[in-house]
Design an enzyme around this catalytic site. Structure first.
Site, PDB file in Angstrom:
ATOM      1  CE  LYS A  45      -6.222  -0.598   4.796  1.00 50.64           C
ATOM      2  NZ  LYS A  45      -7.386  -0.842   4.286  1.00 50.64           N
ATOM      3  NE  ARG A  50      -3.487  -2.059   2.718  1.00 53.19           N
ATOM      4  CZ  ARG A  50      -3.346  -3.457   3.543  1.00 53.19           C
ATOM      5  NH1 ARG A  50      -1.980  -3.480   4.143  1.00 53.19           N
ATOM      6  NH2 ARG A  50      -4.023  -4.222   3.551  1.00 53.19           N
ATOM      7  CG  HIS A  77      -5.344   0.463  -3.524  1.00 50.99           C
ATOM      8  ND1 HIS A  77      -4.634  -0.045  -2.545  1.00 50.99           N
ATOM      9  CD2 HIS A  77      -6.554  -0.367  -3.627  1.00 50.99           C
ATOM     10  CE1 HIS A  77      -5.155  -0.899  -1.922  1.00 50.99           C
ATOM     11  NE2 HIS A  77      -6.439  -1.349  -2.498  1.00 50.99           N
ATOM     12  NE  ARG A 120      -2.831  -3.512  -1.415  1.00 47.61           N
ATOM     13  CZ  ARG A 120      -2.368  -4.378  -0.186  1.00 47.61           C
ATOM     14  NH1 ARG A 120      -1.160  -4.560  -0.033  1.00 47.61           N
ATOM     15  NH2 ARG A 120      -3.359  -5.190   0.514  1.00 47.61           N
ATOM     16  CE1 TYR A 143      -6.113  -7.576  -7.025  1.00 45.49           C
ATOM     17  CE2 TYR A 143      -6.627  -8.347  -4.453  1.00 45.49           C
ATOM     18  CZ  TYR A 143      -6.276  -7.470  -5.374  1.00 45.49           C
ATOM     19  OH  TYR A 143      -5.735  -6.028  -5.068  1.00 45.49           O
ATOM     20  CG  HIS A 201      -6.433  -8.685   1.642  1.00 41.87           C
ATOM     21  ND1 HIS A 201      -6.264  -9.232   0.241  1.00 41.87           N
ATOM     22  CD2 HIS A 201      -5.917  -7.404   1.406  1.00 41.87           C
ATOM     23  CE1 HIS A 201      -6.388  -8.482  -0.694  1.00 41.87           C
ATOM     24  NE2 HIS A 201      -6.145  -7.157   0.092  1.00 41.87           N
TER      25      HIS A 201
END
Length: 327
Positions: A194, A170, A273, A276, A308, A299
């Site tokens: 995150k 990110r 993004h 990414r 994806y 994730h």
């Protein structure tokens, strides 16, 4: 309370700017919540800022009525959401607001400042599920080759682009990397993602090559031959911009747009993004395992990564239609 119904982002900013000033009692209530949320969950700075913006706008719209933001009832929240809908706020923005309201009022209940949660029954807005906008592999090659590596800035930018694509970072992870996050001997980068979760991601040969060149040639020049100061968290940044500080996300965005134009790609279609997304899509198209991709992307849930598979399926369908005798 304002009745305007703007239709553009600029109109919405002007409307928000005309709301009454934030009352002290509301500011204190929001500050207590942010402090508690940080202490309990270690929220990232961007999440704290998003909570604060969302709650401050509600408080200003409410302007102290009925006990301020802490005293808002369910009907008030529904009317506020209706006001935002009429003002043209997008579903994704309203979804984030709902998350802010639920976190805030749940905290008030836990802290004993309320006995009920007025945000509990707020329906989430229906969000579209757009497919990630991935660049082709040839477009990525052109983008990576766009910086002029004869200059310290160009060599830095080449190293940043190579690392973003090689590790699927990110933009906030990329610009915030500390110097000790990269282990060139082992060929990995340690990423703080995150929720404060760490992950180790392989660098790849090309990315490692450009990082080595950046560290040996460009970084000393960008530092002006002086020690690089640590940031507020005590970390020395890996990538340097003005005043020997880490580049901002906005600055990297601008660099990326410029290099997209140099590479002959429409800058409007290139975002951090998107790079990414390209990393993830290209890996999956070449047979990467979905679980491994989840770990590389950081994730928390596999369902986030599964989008994806839709991209890969479209790619396979196009190949089949183009090359199969009965396609």
């Amino acid at each position: 309370m304002p009745r305007d119904t703007p239709s553009t982002a600029a109109d919405r900013r002007r409307l928000a700017g005309r709301l009454p000033a934030l009352r002290d009692a509301d500011a204190r209530a929001i500050g207590r919540f942010i402090d508690a949320a940080w202490a309990e969950h270690g929220l990232a700075r961007q999440t704290q800022d998003a909570y604060r913006r969302d709650l401050e706008q509600l408080a200003r719209w409410r302007d102290g009525a009925g006990g301020g933001i802490e005293g808002a009832d369910r009907e008030t929240l529904f009317r506020y959401m209706a006001w935002r809908h009429a003002a043209g706020y997008q579903p994704r923005s309203n979804a984030r607001l709902r998350a802010s309201l639920r976190a805030f009022y749940a905290y008030l209940v836990r802290a004993g400042r309320r006995s009920d949660d007025p945000a509990a029954l707020l329906d989430p807005p229906r969000l579209p599920r757009p497919l990630p906008k991935a660049l082709t592999e040839s477009q990525v090659d052109a983008l990576l080759a766009a910086p002029q590596v004869e200059t310290p800035e160009g060599l830095r930018d080449r190293a940043m682009l190579e690392l973003m694509y090689a590790a699927g970072l990110r933009v906030s992870e990329l610009v915030g990397l500390p110097a000790n996050a990269v282990n060139l001997r082992q060929g990995v980068v340690r990423v703080l993602g995150k929720g404060g979760k760490e992950r180790l991601v392989p660098l790849g040969e090309e990315s490692q090559h450009w990082l080595e060149r950046y560290l040996a040639q460009a970084r000393p020049q960008l530092a002006g031959g002086r020690p690089v100061p640590a940031d507020a968290q005590g970390q020395v940044p890996l990538f340097l911009a003005a005043q020997r500080q880490a580049p901002t996300r906005q600055a990297f965005w601008q660099w990326l747009k410029r290099y997209a134009a140099v590479a002959g790609i429409d800058p409007r279609k290139v975002t951090p993004h998107g790079v990414r997304h390209s990393f993830a899509t290209h890996l999956l198209n070449r047979g990467a395992d979905l679980r491994a991709l989840q770990l590389l992307l950081g994730h928390a849930s596999l369902s986030t990564t599964q989008i994806y598979t839709l991209v890969a399926r479209e790619h396979l369908q196009r190949l089949h239609a183009r090359h199969h005798p009965r396609g």
